[in-house]
Design a protein around this motif. Structure first.
Motif, PDB file in Angstrom:
ATOM      1  N   LYS A   8       0.833  -1.208   0.000  1.00  0.00           N
ATOM      2  CA  LYS A   8       0.000   0.000   0.000  1.00  0.00           C
ATOM      3  C   LYS A   8       0.868   1.259   0.000  1.00  0.00           C
ATOM      4  CE  LYS A   8      -3.923   2.136   2.338  1.00  0.00           C
ATOM      5  NZ  LYS A   8      -4.916   2.004   3.423  1.00  0.00           N
ATOM      6  N   LEU A   9       1.928   1.215   0.788  1.00  0.00           N
ATOM      7  CA  LEU A   9       2.834   2.369   0.847  1.00  0.00           C
ATOM      8  C   LEU A   9       3.504   2.599  -0.498  1.00  0.00           C
ATOM      9  CD1 LEU A   9       4.044   4.509   2.676  1.00  0.00           C
ATOM     10  CD2 LEU A   9       5.786   2.873   3.373  1.00  0.00           C
ATOM     11  N   ALA A1565       4.177   9.338  24.046  1.00  0.00           N
ATOM     12  CA  ALA A1565       3.623  10.577  23.488  1.00  0.00           C
ATOM     13  C   ALA A1565       3.502  10.522  21.978  1.00  0.00           C
ATOM     14  CB  ALA A1565       4.509  11.763  23.880  1.00  0.00           C
ATOM     15  N   LEU A1566       3.875   9.398  21.368  1.00  0.00           N
ATOM     16  CA  LEU A1566       3.873   9.328  19.909  1.00  0.00           C
ATOM     17  C   LEU A1566       2.490   9.612  19.337  1.00  0.00           C
ATOM     18  CD1 LEU A1566       5.222   8.674  17.214  1.00  0.00           C
ATOM     19  CD2 LEU A1566       4.726   6.256  17.635  1.00  0.00           C
ATOM     20  N   GLY A1567       1.465   8.956  19.869  1.00  0.00           N
ATOM     21  CA  GLY A1567       0.128   9.133  19.324  1.00  0.00           C
ATOM     22  C   GLY A1567      -0.336  10.573  19.422  1.00  0.00           C
ATOM     23  N   ARG A1568      -0.091  11.204  20.599  1.00  0.00           N
ATOM     24  CA  ARG A1568      -0.531  12.592  20.758  1.00  0.00           C
ATOM     25  C   ARG A1568       0.220  13.525  19.816  1.00  0.00           C
ATOM     26  NH1 ARG A1568      -0.050  15.713  26.357  1.00  0.00           N
ATOM     27  NH2 ARG A1568       1.411  14.009  26.608  1.00  0.00           N
ATOM     28  N   LEU A1569       1.532  13.319  19.668  1.00  0.00           N
ATOM     29  CA  LEU A1569       2.314  14.170  18.774  1.00  0.00           C
ATOM     30  C   LEU A1569       1.870  13.998  17.325  1.00  0.00           C
ATOM     31  CD1 LEU A1569       5.858  13.658  20.338  1.00  0.00           C
ATOM     32  CD2 LEU A1569       4.500  15.755  20.377  1.00  0.00           C
ATOM     33  N   LEU A1570       1.558  12.746  16.941  1.00  0.00           N
ATOM     34  CA  LEU A1570       1.110  12.525  15.577  1.00  0.00           C
ATOM     35  C   LEU A1570      -0.242  13.171  15.324  1.00  0.00           C
ATOM     36  CD1 LEU A1570       2.140   8.798  14.934  1.00  0.00           C
ATOM     37  CD2 LEU A1570       3.179  10.861  13.972  1.00  0.00           C
ATOM     38  N   VAL A1596       7.866   8.759  13.218  1.00  0.00           N
ATOM     39  CA  VAL A1596       7.688   7.350  12.886  1.00  0.00           C
ATOM     40  C   VAL A1596       9.035   6.655  12.738  1.00  0.00           C
ATOM     41  CG1 VAL A1596       6.860   5.798  11.085  1.00  0.00           C
ATOM     42  CG2 VAL A1596       5.427   7.694  11.844  1.00  0.00           C
ATOM     43  N   LEU A1597       9.985   7.367  12.150  1.00  0.00           N
ATOM     44  CA  LEU A1597      11.299   6.768  11.911  1.00  0.00           C
ATOM     45  C   LEU A1597      11.965   6.344  13.213  1.00  0.00           C
ATOM     46  CD1 LEU A1597      13.641   6.163   9.922  1.00  0.00           C
ATOM     47  CD2 LEU A1597      14.432   8.505  10.320  1.00  0.00           C
ATOM     48  N   THR A1604       4.052   1.035  18.157  1.00  0.00           N
ATOM     49  CA  THR A1604       3.255   0.880  16.937  1.00  0.00           C
ATOM     50  C   THR A1604       1.756   0.979  17.193  1.00  0.00           C
ATOM     51  OG1 THR A1604       5.003  -0.509  16.018  1.00  0.00           O
ATOM     52  CG2 THR A1604       2.849  -0.593  14.948  1.00  0.00           C
ATOM     53  N   PRO A1605       1.228   0.430  18.260  1.00  0.00           N
ATOM     54  CA  PRO A1605      -0.217   0.543  18.466  1.00  0.00           C
ATOM     55  C   PRO A1605      -0.722   1.982  18.574  1.00  0.00           C
ATOM     56  CG  PRO A1605       0.700  -1.182  19.859  1.00  0.00           C
ATOM     57  CD  PRO A1605       1.867  -0.487  19.246  1.00  0.00           C
ATOM     58  N   GLN A1606       0.146   2.916  18.906  1.00  0.00           N
ATOM     59  CA  GLN A1606      -0.285   4.309  19.008  1.00  0.00           C
ATOM     60  C   GLN A1606      -0.518   4.947  17.643  1.00  0.00           C
ATOM     61  OE1 GLN A1606       1.943   6.783  21.848  1.00  0.00           O
ATOM     62  NE2 GLN A1606       3.138   4.953  22.375  1.00  0.00           N
ATOM     63  N   VAL A1607      -0.047   4.319  16.590  1.00  0.00           N
ATOM     64  CA  VAL A1607      -0.098   4.910  15.260  1.00  0.00           C
ATOM     65  C   VAL A1607      -1.284   4.353  14.506  1.00  0.00           C
ATOM     66  CG1 VAL A1607       1.149   5.307  13.119  1.00  0.00           C
ATOM     67  CG2 VAL A1607       2.407   5.107  15.268  1.00  0.00           C
ATOM     68  N   ASP A1608      -2.124   5.254  14.074  1.00  0.00           N
ATOM     69  CA  ASP A1608      -3.239   4.870  13.216  1.00  0.00           C
ATOM     70  C   ASP A1608      -2.774   4.997  11.771  1.00  0.00           C
ATOM     71  OD1 ASP A1608      -5.560   4.460  11.836  1.00  0.00           O
ATOM     72  OD2 ASP A1608      -6.779   5.827  13.044  1.00  0.00           O
ATOM     73  N   LEU A1609      -2.223   3.904  11.245  1.00  0.00           N
ATOM     74  CA  LEU A1609      -1.600   3.971   9.918  1.00  0.00           C
ATOM     75  C   LEU A1609      -2.611   4.332   8.843  1.00  0.00           C
ATOM     76  CD1 LEU A1609       0.890   0.970   9.939  1.00  0.00           C
ATOM     77  CD2 LEU A1609       1.405   3.403   9.940  1.00  0.00           C
ATOM     78  N   GLU A1610      -3.832   3.838   8.983  1.00  0.00           N
ATOM     79  CA  GLU A1610      -4.829   4.152   7.968  1.00  0.00           C
ATOM     80  C   GLU A1610      -5.091   5.654   7.917  1.00  0.00           C
ATOM     81  OE1 GLU A1610      -6.096   2.143   5.817  1.00  0.00           O
ATOM     82  OE2 GLU A1610      -5.040   0.391   6.599  1.00  0.00           O
ATOM     83  N   GLN A1611      -5.262   6.225   9.103  1.00  0.00           N
ATOM     84  CA  GLN A1611      -5.498   7.671   9.148  1.00  0.00           C
ATOM     85  C   GLN A1611      -4.282   8.441   8.628  1.00  0.00           C
ATOM     86  OE1 GLN A1611      -5.837   9.242  13.099  1.00  0.00           O
ATOM     87  NE2 GLN A1611      -6.659  11.218  12.437  1.00  0.00           N
ATOM     88  N   LEU A1612      -3.106   7.967   9.017  1.00  0.00           N
ATOM     89  CA  LEU A1612      -1.882   8.644   8.621  1.00  0.00           C
ATOM     90  C   LEU A1612      -1.671   8.579   7.109  1.00  0.00           C
ATOM     91  CD1 LEU A1612       0.480  10.183   9.774  1.00  0.00           C
ATOM     92  CD2 LEU A1612       1.667   8.034  10.139  1.00  0.00           C
ATOM     93  N   LEU A1613      -1.876   7.403   6.548  1.00  0.00           N
ATOM     94  CA  LEU A1613      -1.716   7.272   5.096  1.00  0.00           C
ATOM     95  C   LEU A1613      -2.744   8.107   4.351  1.00  0.00           C
ATOM     96  CD1 LEU A1613      -0.932   3.472   4.595  1.00  0.00           C
ATOM     97  CD2 LEU A1613       0.544   5.396   4.061  1.00  0.00           C
ATOM     98  N   ALA A1614      -3.970   8.105   4.850  1.00  0.00           N
ATOM     99  CA  ALA A1614      -5.007   8.905   4.191  1.00  0.00           C
ATOM    100  C   ALA A1614      -4.655  10.396   4.219  1.00  0.00           C
ATOM    101  CB  ALA A1614      -6.353   8.646   4.871  1.00  0.00           C
ATOM    102  N   ALA A1615      -4.162  10.834   5.366  1.00  0.00           N
ATOM    103  CA  ALA A1615      -3.805  12.267   5.468  1.00  0.00           C
ATOM    104  C   ALA A1615      -2.647  12.617   4.546  1.00  0.00           C
ATOM    105  CB  ALA A1615      -3.462  12.605   6.914  1.00  0.00           C
TER     106      ALA A1615
END
Length: 1642
Positions: A8-9, A1565-1570, A1596-1597, A1604-1615
């Motif tokens: 997908k990426l 804090a990853l999820g909040r920062l993202l 992310v890097l 990883t669970p803090q990252v909503d990859l679907e939302q991130l990729l869509a944005a």
């Protein structure tokens, strides 16, 4: 993550590759490469799938994906498994051959992928390619190209397949019908051949060392037949070039017998291409390879082709080379490579072809031939060894060519010959002579010779520079040339044509001589046996010594000549060694220390002559000296075109003759010089005269006798007779002979011993001089008109007179011809034109007169007067001298002539050194001192100052006598202290200084007495160079004071009367200076003028009738002053009723009221009352339909302000201003606040428009400017100059005049007052505090701004004003005006600056005020809130964390909405306050505030790309302050390193470092920062939008796998996909980069 995520990426990135912006495409490409770095096989698989699915994807976008695949393959070739490699090979093969047409970039990218994979998987690639390489079917061009590229990149892997490839390829050559396809086959064959040759050359490293050339020969020959017989005949130029490029390497693989068989056709075929192609480098390169191949097999048929080969190659080498065309340069290199091959195999045929070409006169042919010849000499030295004589003889005609390009080529050939022993052969010296001839070329000779069609080359490549370098290199680096060059080069030292080559010759000879000396040569370096053409030691000495007279010409020939002379000392004379080494060494050092501009020419020549004279003394051999004199006389004709050297040679001859003991030899040499001289040349005449003068030092009688004998000789008479045949030439040429003879007598008198000159001066010298000057026609004496003879006469008279004066017996000498000589000189001076000074005749004549005046008997008085007047008129009446730096010849002539005039006048004055004699001399100067022309006045004052200094230096008073004309002389010179010309002013002061000391001398004081009062004049004189008018007339006043203190009483009235006359001087400055001096003298010395008062008043009254004169205004001021002393109020009221604006007279009268403090105090009080009592302005609508009323000033306050300005401008008002300081300051400041934006009444505006007939106003009538000027004047008058200056430097006065800058202007004024007028503030503040309830808002704003700024200074605390200021400002916090409330907050915050130690004591009051300001209800986003945030930021640093605990969270939450405010100032203040909050609680940060800190990091980081620089700076500061509270040393260090002010960090680099440590310290804090960063994806600012995905990518890097669970990859990729469609390319690039970072989850 799962495989689907990488897919997908990758798909997202490849969808974005269609972006129109090239930079975005490049970033997507980089992201794909980054993804490939992590997951190469998955990335390659995704790329394959995307390309298969997107069949309609445009070629450029497919190309980018293929390039990314190539990069991934190249980087991870070792990690690829075979299945992946096969899939990539299949895809690339299909992409490459998908369409039959050639699509360059796309198919090339696919081919590159195959080549990259083929570096490891050569068999698989070959299997795929050979599958598309079917016998009998014409393959796709890209398949052939790829095979060719593979053979280049992997020769060892490809060559084993070549037999199969060639066997399939050869039958297809006939099927190729299109030129493009044929060209591809040619390139492939070229690459195959080159790879094969590389393989065969490195068999020791090859996988199969049994491979031989024979395995390919037959196939290559079959291909050769097709290429050469069919395709080479094509009309398509590109195809022909491709064929010929292939034939070169193919020729090495042809069977030997086939190559021998094909050469008769191959070589002509290749040569024919020269006519068809402009760029022939490929043809030449291929031809060189063919020739090398034919020579390697020992071809016999090559000889038959030589003529055609040589002709074609020669034509190519004759093409002019342009450095801007690399292809032409490369072609010439390849052609020379061909000639090298031919030179080695057929040297005779080559020379037989080349050498006859040298006889042609065509430039290109000759230059090209010489170029080939030079290359052949160097490259085929062994073959050319026996051809040396033949080659040397063929250079005869090129040596005669005058073309510069040919010359350069010849010099290069000679250089090559020298390195290979050619110049040692017979005829080699001719080549050496040619090099020397080119060294002798001057710049004008090089330019004059015919340039080639391409023009001359740059100077560094000139013929002479190359020749000079070549000569030195041959003499210093080619050992075998020593015996050729030494002593042969000595023959070129003395001939005049080789003058320009002297420096390189001397350097080379010096080097060769030193080498011979080190090698142990004979005692004498020069062996004359068998070398009859060598110059003698006398000739060498003379030549080198004379050429050293101009040491910096010809590349520094002086030092080179002297160094060579020092080395050859033993050959010149055995006794000279020690002296010459020491002396010549010092002379060379002197030349090294100086330049042509700094070396004194006369001094240098004197040193050389002294060296020569010392040499003659050391030798002491009359025979040697005589021989040297003979050689010097012989060399005279060599210097006809160089006058300086010829003059110096004449001086050398004179020095040598002075050392000759034989009188006969001396007379003979002098006679020869007189007979051979070229009298028409000035340098010849001067040199001849100098020679006779120097000779006369030892042989005076013989010199005079020889001059007399020459005049009586037949030679002289014959010359005159010859001249008389040509009447036009007769007068001119005869006069030149006479001029030389006259000049000889002068030099003889100047040089001869003084004791011998007196006896011969009149009888033998002067008599003969005037005999030549005056001729008789029918018994009548006729003077010459020739200017040269006139000048020679006065020069000689000056030299004779000087000799007479300097004689020890001069006082006893009686010059009978003195009066006649002076009269003759004056006639010549008067005959000179007055329009310009062209010759030194005046200077020389006046110098002669100056010497004659000192001789006895004395001149008559009338004659002395005539001499003085005549000389003054001749010099002072000249036009102004040219402006310059004093170094030009004309300017120096003016200066020298002026010195001669001064010397003459001093000589006349010496005869009568009395007051009367001085006055007589000054009377001659008066018309010039008062001249309306400035340059004449300047010259007259200079002469006067010189005469007065001379009088003072030679003053001898035996009895006390009065200086009866002192007043007259002082009155004449003193007004000139204000002359328009600075030099005149200074000389005038010097004249007065000398006159006062003369008076002291006449009063009996010693000559060395120094009077303190008179010495002050010298200090005043230095300040008169560039003074302003005020300084100028103050200086005149000081001069008058000094004069008044030292002038005797009886001289005062004569001084005043003289000064009164100067009031009408045409120079207005001098007239004003006279008035200043009169007033000063009347004030200082008026008491002694009681009896003379009626006379003085009468004169003054007559002058007061002129109203424009300054002293008339002084009288009017005095009158109004007396009146105001009795009726102050009435005078003030009357003057206030004067029309506005005040004219100059009214202003002058106002200023007159400020003479005494008592009167001034009354006037100020009245004016202040009238200014403050009436209303300052009235509301008025300028137009009936105007929406807002305008403000119109009222007349009475306006008039009072104008009057105050005039009174305050007077220096005498100072004491009264100090007395009323506070009231004046407060009143004028408030008046100023009410004047901003106020208009004049219509009546005054109308008066301005029709004011042409009214008296001119001194100031513009503008209410605000008047108030500002009055306030400035008040401060200046009260001694607050520093306040005014500081406000001026900071631009405060201009700010006060404008509505927008008025508050800032008030603040700057308050700051300056606090700094420089602190003691005045309590009373001023008291006056301003009363305005709290003022009706006018502008006055409340002004007073609040002033009081608020006072709190910024510690003066409020020092003067115990802090409490009252805080209370007063707190009372204004509820003011209806927002501006007042804002200024109150600013003032309260200023406590942090002015009284930081008091902040904690008043913290509750200050914090409550600031927080209330944050919640200002009227304007939630207005300036009051902004001021509150800025104030809090300033206060926080001074408070303890405990005092802030209750407000920290509230403030942090309250300011958070302003982070993204549209107002940049609010953003800046909010970020800055956020940083100050962190700094205030370092080490004591609660967890709840830590959460605020971490939550604020994302906005802070992203706003580092805010469009406003102040916001960025605030974010930097806030981040640095956050660092310590985040409890991460690495993160804190990163913030400190990258975010310092003045450093522009690379955002990507900083984000990389910061997020790395941030994720390590706060992984949760990853999820909040993202999520916060995602919010900024929709920011209105492009920079912030671009920074947001960049921050996401780095977060992310550096996030660990547990986050990883803090990252909503679907939302991130869509944005990020949405951002890929952003209109800004930078945002799309950043999004693409972020997508590349997401590979971490792959």
């Amino acid at each position: 993550m799962a495989k689907s995520y990488v897919k997908k990426l990758s798909s997202t990135l490849m969808d974005a590759i269609t972006d129109k912006d090239p930079l975005v495409q490049e970033q997507v490409y980089n992201a794909l490469c980054a993804l490939g770095e992590s997951q190469p096989e998955l990335t390659l698989s995704a790329c394959q799938e995307h390309l298969r699915q997107q069949e309609k994807l445009a070629h450029p976008h497919r190309t980018m994906i293929l390039k990314a695949m190539e990069a991934v393959v190249s980087s991870h070739l070792g990690r690829l498994d075979q299945s992946t490699a096969k899939a990539v090979i299949l895809l690339a093969s299909n992409e490459m051959t998908k369409v039959k047409e050639l699509v360059g970039d796309w198919q090339q990218a696919a081919s590159s992928v195959l080549v990259a994979v083929g570096r490891r998987f050569i068999n698989e690639v070959m299997e795929e390619l050979l599958g598309k390489f079917v016998p009998g079917v014409l393959p796709h061009c890209c398949v052939v190209q790829t095979l060719a590229s593979l053979s280049v990149s992997n020769a060892f892997g490809t060559v084993p397949f070549l037999p199969a490839i060639l066997s399939t390829l050869l039958p297809m050559l006939g099927l190729a019908k299109q030129d493009a396809t044929r060209a591809v086959f040619c390139c492939a064959l070229q690459s195959f051949s080159e790879s094969t040759l590389e393989y065969l050359a490195n068999l020791d490293q090859a996988p199969d060392p049994t491979v031989r050339k024979d395995a390919f020969s037959s196939d290559i020959f079959s291909a050769y037949e097709v290429l050469f017989t069919q395709w080479l005949q094509s009309r398509e130029a590109k195809l022909r070039l491709a064929v010929v490029q292939a034939l070169g390497p193919m020729s090495h693989l042809l069977p030997n017998e086939k190559l021998e068989e094909q050469l008769p056709k191959l070589i002509p075929g290749v040569l024919s291409l020269y006519k068809k192609h402009a760029e022939a480098v490929h043809v030449s390169k291929s031809l060189g390879q063919i020739l090398e191949a034919s020579v390697s097999v020992g071809s016999r048929t090559l000889e038959v082709q030589l003529d055609a080969l040589l002709a074609a190659l020669h034509a190519q080498i004759c093409v002019p080379v342009e450095l801007s065309s690399p292809s032409v340069v490369s072609n010439q290199k390849e052609v020379l490579r061909c000639f090298t091959v031919l030179a080695c195999c057929a040297p005779d045929r080559l020379l037989a072809f080349l050498l006859p070409k040298l006889d042609t006169s065509h430039e290109r042919i000759r230059v090209g031939t010489l170029q080939v010849l030079r290359h052949t000499i160097n490259a085929a030295a062994a073959q050319m060894e026996v051809k040396k004589p033949f080659i040397l003889s063929s250079m005869r005609l090129p040596l005669l060519d005058t073309n510069n390009k040919v010359k350069r080529a010849v010099v290069q050939v000679i250089s090559a010959m020298a390195h290979h022993g050619y110049l040692e052969q017979p005829g080699g010296k001719v080549m050496v002579e040619y090099i020397v001839q080119q060294c002798a070329l001057g710049p004008e000779l090089e330019k004059s010779e015919s340039p080639g069609p391409g023009g001359e080359d740059p100077a560094p490549d000139s013929v002479r520079s190359i020749s000079v370098s070549t000569l030195y290199l041959l003499s210093s680096t080619v050992d075998r040339m020593d015996r050729v060059l030494w002593p042969y080069l000595l023959e070129f030292l003395t001939p005049a044509p080789f003058t320009q080559a002297l420096s390189p010759l001397c350097r080379s000879l010096a080097h060769l001589a030193l080498k011979r000396r080190e090698a142990g040569a004979d005692t004498f370096l020069i062996q004359y046996d068998g070398n009859a053409n060598l110059p003698s030691p006398y000739a060498i000495t003379t030549r080198l010594l004379v050429m050293s007279a101009s040491p910096y010409l010809g590349d520094g020939r002086g030092a080179a000549s002297l160094r060579l002379l020092s080395i050859l000392h033993h050959d010149v004379h055995p006794q000279l060694g020690q002296h010459w080494r020491a002396t010549l060494g010092r002379l060379v050092e002197l030349l090294d220390e100086h330049t042509a501009e700094t070396l004194a020419q006369e001094e240098w020549e004197d040193k050389l002559l002294t060296f020569l004279q010392d040499t003659l003394t050391i030798v002491s051999d009359n025979m040697w000296v005589c021989q040297l004199s003979l050689e010097m006389c012989k060399q005279l004709p060599c210097y006809t075109g160089t006058p300086r050297e010829k003059m110096f040679l004449y001086k050398c001859i004179g020095s040598v003759l002075a050392a000759v003991s034989s009188k006969d030899v001396v007379r003979k040499r002098l006679q020869e010089l007189l007979e051979a001289a070229r009298y028409q040349e000035e340098a010849e005449r001067q040199g001849l005269a100098a020679c006779f003068g120097i000779c006369a030092v030892s042989h005076l009688d013989d010199t005079l006798a020889q001059l007399a004998d020459f005049v009586r000789s037949d030679v002289f008479r014959k010359s005159i007779g010859i001249f008389s045949l040509f009447k036009d030439r007769n007068e001119n040429e005869v006069e030149k002979v006479k001029s030389a003879l006259v000049l000889c007598y002068g030099h003889v008198a100047a040089r001869a011993p003084r004791e011998l000159v007196l006896a011969r001066a009149e009888s033998d010298i002067l008599c003969n001089m005037f005999q030549y000057f005056n001729s008789k026609v029918l018994g009548v004496k006729v003077e010459t008109k020739d200017p040269t003879l006139k000048l020679c006469l006065v020069q000689s008279v000056r030299m004779v007179s000087h000799a007479l004066c300097s004689s020890p017996q001069a006082s006893a000498f009686h010059c009978a011809q003195k009066a006649e000589l002076v009269a003759q000189m004056m006639e010549l001076i008067k005959a000179e034109p007055l329009d310009a000074l062209r010759t030194p005749l005046r200077k020389e004549a006046m110098a002669a007169c100056a010497y004659l005046v000192s001789l006895e008997p004395a001149l008559e008085e009338q004659m002395r007067a005539d001499v003085a007047r005549g000389c003054l008129h001749s010099i002072l009446a000249l036009p102004p001298e040219p402006a310059g730096d004093g170094t030009s010849g004309l300017e120096a002539l003016h200066m020298d002539t002026a010195r001669s005039l001064e010397g003459l006048l001093m000589g006349l004055l010496r005869r009568d050194l009395t007051p009367r004699g001085l006055q007589v001399m000054v009377e001659h100067l008066i018309p010039w001192i008062k001249s309306p022309r400035g340059h004449e006045r300047e010259r007259a004052l200079g002469v006067s100052a010189c005469l007065l200094r001379f009088s003072l230096e030679h003053l001898h008073v035996s009895a006390l006598v009065p200086f009866h004309n002192l007043g007259l002389l002082v009155g004449l010179f003193s007004p000139r202290c204000a002359d328009l010309r600075p030099a005149t002013r200074q000389e005038a002061v010097g004249c007065v200084h000398s006159l006062l000391y003369l008076q002291l001398g006449y009063e009996g004081f010693a000559r060395d007495y120094r009077d303190d009062v008179a010495e002050r004049l010298l200090a005043l004189r230095d300040g008169l160079v560039h003074p302003d008018p005020a300084v100028l007339f103050h200086t005149c006043h000081s001069v008058a004071q000094i004069i008044g203190k030292r002038l005797p009483p009886d001289q005062l009235i004569s001084l005043l009367l003289t000064l009164f006359e100067s009031l009408g001087d045409p120079d207005k400055n001098c007239a004003r200076a006279a008035a200043v001096m009169i007033n000063c003298l009347l004030k200082e010395r008026g008491a002694v003028l009681l009896e003379k008062v009626p006379e003085i008043v009468s004169v003054l009254r007559s002058k007061l009738q002129e109203p424009l004169e300054e002293h008339v205004l002084k009288a009017a001021q005095h009158s109004v002053y007396l009146l105001a002393c009795q009726h102050c109020a009435a005078v003030v009221t009357s003057l206030l009723g004067s029309p506005l604006p005040f004219d100059s007279v009214t202003c002058t009268l106002w200023r007159a009221l400020a003479v005494s403090p008592g009167l001034t105090a009354q006037v100020l009080e009245l004016l202040l009352e009238k200014m403050c009592r009436d209303v300052p302005f009235k509301e008025s609508r300028p137009f009936l339909l105007s929406s807002a009323p305008g403000r119109v000033a009222t007349v009475l306050p306006l008039a009072a302000t104008s009057a105050l300005l005039e009174v305050l401008a007077c220096p005498a008002a100072g004491p009264a201003v100090l007395e009323r300081y506070a009231d004046l300051f407060a009143g004028l400041l408030l008046r100023l606040s009410c004047s901003v934006g106020v208009q004049l009444p219509r009546s005054l505006q109308a008066k301005d428009r029709r004011g042409a007939g009214t008296p001119p106003a001194t100031r513009a009538l503008e209410p605000c400017s008047l108030a500002v000027d009055a306030l400035q004047a008040m401060l200046l008058r009260a001694g607050s100059e520093e306040v005014v200056k500081l406000v001026e430097r900071e631009g405060g006065w201009e700010l006060l005049r404008t509505s927008e800058g008025h508050e800032e202007g008030v603040a700057r004024l308050a700051s300056a007052m606090a700094k420089h007028a602190g003691p005045r503030l309590p009373l001023a503040m008291k006056a301003l505090v009363s305005t709290q309830s003022c009706v006018y808002e502008v006055q409340r704003v002004t007073s609040t701004a002033f009081l608020a700024e006072l709190l910024r200074s510690n003066v409020a605390k020092d003067l115990l004003l802090l409490e009252s200021l805080l209370d007063n400002l707190a009372a204004r916090q509820k003011d209806a005006s927002a501006s007042v409330r804002r200024l109150v907050l600013r003032g309260l915050a200023n406590v942090a600056t002015g009284s930081p130690d008091k902040v904690r004591a008043h913290s509750p009051q200050l914090l409550s005020a600031m927080i209330a300001g944050l919640d200002d209800a009227d304007e939630p986003h207005g300036p009051v809130v902004l001021e509150a945030m800025e104030g809090l930021a300033r206060l926080l640093a001074l408070l303890e964390p405990g005092e802030l605990r209750s407000v920290l969270l509230h403030v942090a939450i309250r300011i958070r909405p302003f982070f993204d405010s549209e107002n940049a100032e609010l953003r800046r203040a909010a970020f800055g306050l956020f940083g100050h909050l962190h700094r205030a609680c370092h080490g004591d940060c609660e967890d709840v505030f830590l959460e605020q800190a971490v939550g604020g990091l994302a906005p802070l980081l992203l706003h580092l790309r805010d469009p406003q620089a102040p916001v960025v700076s605030a974010c930097r500061f806030a981040l640095r302050m956050c660092g310590p509270n985040l409890e991460c040393a690495e993160l804190e260090a990163a913030f400190q390193k990258h975010l310092q002010e003045g450093r522009g960090p690379h955002l990507g680099e900083f984000f990389n470092v910061a997020t790395k440590h941030l994720m390590h310290r706060f992984p949760d804090a990853l999820g909040r920062l993202l999520s916060t960063s995602l919010f900024y994806f929709k920011s209105p600012w492009e920079g912030v939008r671009a920074a947001a995905p960049m921050l996401v990518g780095f977060l992310v890097l550096h996030a660990d796998s547990e986050s990883t669970p803090q990252v909503d990859l679907e939302q991130l990729l869509a944005a990020l996909q949405l951002l890929l469609k952003d209109p800004a390319p930078a945002v799309r690039m950043s999004a693409a980069e972020a997508l590349g970072r997401l590979v971490k989850f792959a």
